[in-house]
Design a protein around this motif. Structure first.
Motif, PDB file in Angstrom:
ATOM      1  N   ARG A 192      -3.396  11.750   3.244  1.00 50.14           N
ATOM      2  CA  ARG A 192      -3.109  13.199   3.275  1.00 50.14           C
ATOM      3  C   ARG A 192      -2.365  13.581   4.551  1.00 50.14           C
ATOM      4  N   ASN A 193      -2.780  12.980   5.667  1.00 45.22           N
ATOM      5  CA  ASN A 193      -2.087  13.265   6.936  1.00 45.22           C
ATOM      6  C   ASN A 193      -0.623  12.840   6.881  1.00 45.22           C
ATOM      7  N   LEU A 194      -0.380  11.654   6.316  1.00 44.45           N
ATOM      8  CA  LEU A 194       1.005  11.171   6.196  1.00 44.45           C
ATOM      9  C   LEU A 194       1.803  12.095   5.280  1.00 44.45           C
ATOM     10  N   SER A 195       1.138  12.554   4.209  1.00 44.27           N
ATOM     11  CA  SER A 195       1.797  13.418   3.239  1.00 44.27           C
ATOM     12  C   SER A 195       2.148  14.771   3.876  1.00 44.27           C
TER      13      SER A 195
ATOM     14  N   THR B  80       4.089  -7.753  10.738  1.00 45.25           N
ATOM     15  CA  THR B  80       3.666  -7.085  11.966  1.00 45.25           C
ATOM     16  C   THR B  80       4.510  -5.862  12.303  1.00 45.25           C
ATOM     17  N   GLY B  81       5.826  -5.982  12.199  1.00 47.06           N
ATOM     18  CA  GLY B  81       6.688  -4.844  12.524  1.00 47.06           C
ATOM     19  C   GLY B  81       6.376  -3.635  11.653  1.00 47.06           C
ATOM     20  N   ARG B  82       6.175  -3.874  10.356  1.00 50.26           N
ATOM     21  CA  ARG B  82       5.910  -2.747   9.440  1.00 50.26           C
ATOM     22  C   ARG B  82       4.539  -2.138   9.726  1.00 50.26           C
ATOM     23  N   GLN B  83       3.571  -2.958  10.142  1.00 47.61           N
ATOM     24  CA  GLN B  83       2.238  -2.417  10.448  1.00 47.61           C
ATOM     25  C   GLN B  83       2.264  -1.621  11.749  1.00 47.61           C
ATOM     26  N   ILE B  84       3.063  -2.063  12.715  1.00 47.09           N
ATOM     27  CA  ILE B  84       3.205  -1.306  13.969  1.00 47.09           C
ATOM     28  C   ILE B  84       3.828   0.056  13.669  1.00 47.09           C
ATOM     29  N   ARG B  85       4.871   0.035  12.834  1.00 45.98           N
ATOM     30  CA  ARG B  85       5.576   1.293  12.531  1.00 45.98           C
ATOM     31  C   ARG B  85       4.704   2.239  11.714  1.00 45.98           C
ATOM     32  N   LEU B  86       4.016   1.694  10.704  1.00 46.53           N
ATOM     33  CA  LEU B  86       3.135   2.526   9.873  1.00 46.53           C
ATOM     34  C   LEU B  86       2.007   3.128  10.728  1.00 46.53           C
ATOM     35  N   ALA B  87       1.436   2.320  11.615  1.00 44.77           N
ATOM     36  CA  ALA B  87       0.344   2.814  12.474  1.00 44.77           C
ATOM     37  C   ALA B  87       0.844   3.961  13.354  1.00 44.77           C
ATOM     38  N   ARG B  88       2.056   3.828  13.861  1.00 49.82           N
ATOM     39  CA  ARG B  88       2.620   4.899  14.702  1.00 49.82           C
ATOM     40  C   ARG B  88       2.750   6.185  13.883  1.00 49.82           C
ATOM     41  N   MET B  89       3.199   6.043  12.623  1.00 53.60           N
ATOM     42  CA  MET B  89       3.359   7.225  11.765  1.00 53.60           C
ATOM     43  C   MET B  89       1.994   7.828  11.418  1.00 53.60           C
TER      44      MET B  89
ATOM     45  N   SER C 136     -13.696  -1.486   0.005  1.00 56.76           N
ATOM     46  CA  SER C 136     -13.990  -0.780  -1.246  1.00 56.76           C
ATOM     47  C   SER C 136     -14.887   0.441  -1.027  1.00 56.76           C
ATOM     48  N   ASP C 137     -15.509   0.539   0.167  1.00 60.04           N
ATOM     49  CA  ASP C 137     -16.356   1.696   0.479  1.00 60.04           C
ATOM     50  C   ASP C 137     -15.589   2.778   1.250  1.00 60.04           C
ATOM     51  N   CYS C 138     -14.299   2.531   1.517  1.00 59.96           N
ATOM     52  CA  CYS C 138     -13.578   3.384   2.468  1.00 59.96           C
ATOM     53  C   CYS C 138     -12.532   4.276   1.808  1.00 59.96           C
ATOM     54  N   GLY C 139     -12.651   4.483   0.502  1.00 62.02           N
ATOM     55  CA  GLY C 139     -11.650   5.273  -0.219  1.00 62.02           C
ATOM     56  C   GLY C 139     -11.411   6.646   0.380  1.00 62.02           C
ATOM     57  N   SER C 140     -12.487   7.339   0.784  1.00 59.86           N
ATOM     58  CA  SER C 140     -12.267   8.708   1.281  1.00 59.86           C
ATOM     59  C   SER C 140     -11.571   8.698   2.646  1.00 59.86           C
ATOM     60  N   ALA C 141     -11.859   7.679   3.470  1.00 61.04           N
ATOM     61  CA  ALA C 141     -11.155   7.576   4.767  1.00 61.04           C
ATOM     62  C   ALA C 141      -9.662   7.329   4.525  1.00 61.04           C
ATOM     63  N   TYR C 142      -9.358   6.454   3.547  1.00 62.22           N
ATOM     64  CA  TYR C 142      -7.947   6.178   3.241  1.00 62.22           C
ATOM     65  C   TYR C 142      -7.255   7.422   2.669  1.00 62.22           C
ATOM     66  N   GLU C 143      -7.984   8.157   1.806  1.00 60.71           N
ATOM     67  CA  GLU C 143      -7.416   9.392   1.230  1.00 60.71           C
ATOM     68  C   GLU C 143      -7.028  10.351   2.354  1.00 60.71           C
ATOM     69  N   ALA C 144      -7.915  10.477   3.353  1.00 61.07           N
ATOM     70  CA  ALA C 144      -7.654  11.408   4.453  1.00 61.07           C
ATOM     71  C   ALA C 144      -6.422  10.975   5.250  1.00 61.07           C
TER      72      ALA C 144
END
Ligand SMILES: [Zn+2]
Length: 308
Positions: free
Chosen positions: A99-102, A217-226, A88-96
């Motif tokens: 943004r990179n994915l976008s 796990t597969g989706r997290q591996i793929r998302l992390a790569r992206m 709940s304290d990490c909103g700005s890190a997630y936003e960033a």
């Protein structure tokens, strides 16, 4: 294969503060600290309170207290004022990260309601529906009030990985779940997004968790790569605690809270023994007095060290 870890092995214990620690958590912690002990790794404590509606700060405080009482020591500390290890304290890190994915055109806006999704592909083996991708080309803005989804590459190869206990795995996220929801329509980060972002940000290179999460796990591996992650973690999906009737122990079945056992006068070793027995790491609740978590895990899974 311990040398595969770039630097020190880092795993995590990531509870959600939606209730008190119970025996299922304790059994899971024996695996987390046990596997970490086998590779001389550290355990990060991460508070998974991305679901702000269900989490309570008083449960976080109780969780820290019960962990300490049981003798589980994380490698990090959590400041009540704000921590990189509290979702709940990490909103700005997630936003960033979003943004990179976008910027790479990996996300799109989704306007679908729960009702809209009801007609999508029927639940698969892990009980979820695959999103049809109907908003992918609709041009909705990837911002509130829309949900935000990842756009999987339809030509991506299946995700193959090795689980240290379950062996070779192969998953196709695009068929299992379709384009993954990263943020919902009211702005909540989803479990899949937050956990993948955190494992990447925190350098978690060893994931130890229950086998009920194998399908993620597969989706997290793929998302992390992206997201730009070069190396995937080593995965260990351990057996689940089951009741005498063979069902999964869940909060709905009211498993015993650590603090209830504690208030009834049980010693920490006795609670650890109960949990070890419930998950099959010890034959009797007394056994744990003589051995540590790493010994329990290596005794139960003699081949695990070779797979790590
Ligand atoms: Zn949609």
């Amino acid at each position: 294969m311990v040398a595969e870890f770039p630097g020190k092995p880092v795993t995590r214990f990531a509870p959600s503060p939606t209730g008190y620690l119970h025996l299922g958590h304790v059994a899971h912690m024996l695996y987390v600290w046990g596997v970490a002990g086998l590779v001389r790794g550290g355990v990060l404590l991460r508070i998974e309170d991305h679901d702000r509606q269900r989490c309570r700060p008083e449960y976080e405080a109780a969780l820290l207290e019960d962990m300490q009482w049981l003798g589980f020591r994380p490698a990090n500390t959590l400041s009540p004022e704000g921590s990189d290890y509290r979702q709940s304290d990490c909103g700005s890190a997630y936003e960033a990260m979003l943004r990179n994915l976008s910027r790479e055109h990996h996300v799109y806006g989704c306007r679908c309601s729960r009702k809209d999704l009801a007609g999508d592909a029927p639940p698969g083996h892990d009980g979820e529906r695959a999103y049809s991708g109907r908003c992918r080309t609709a041009g909705h803005a990837a911002t509130q009030p829309h949900g935000i989804r990842i756009a999987w590459d339809p030509s991506a190869a299946p995700e193959s990985f090795h689980d240290a206990l379950l062996g070779a795995q192969c998953q196709r996220p695009e068929r299992q779940c379709g384009d993954l929801l990263l943020r919902d329509r009211v702005g909540n980060w989803t479990y899949q997004f937050a956990v993948t972002a955190d494992d990447f940000r925190h350098g978690v290179n060893l994931v130890v968790r229950g086998s009920d999460l194998l399908g993620s796990t597969g989706r997290q591996i793929r998302l992390a790569r992206m997201m730009g992650r070069a190396n995937r973690p080593v995965f260990v999906h351990h057996p689940l605690v089951r009741s005498a009737g063979g069902e999964k122990l869940s909060k709905r079945r009211r498993p015993e809270a650590v603090r209830v056992l504690r208030e009834a006068g049980m010693a920490p070793q006795a609670v650890l023994g109960l949990a070890a027995r419930a998950i099959g790491l010890a034959a009797t609740a007394q056994e744990i007095a003589a051995v540590d978590a790493a010994q329990l895990v290596s005794r139960r899974h003699p081949g695990i060290f070779r797979s790590l």
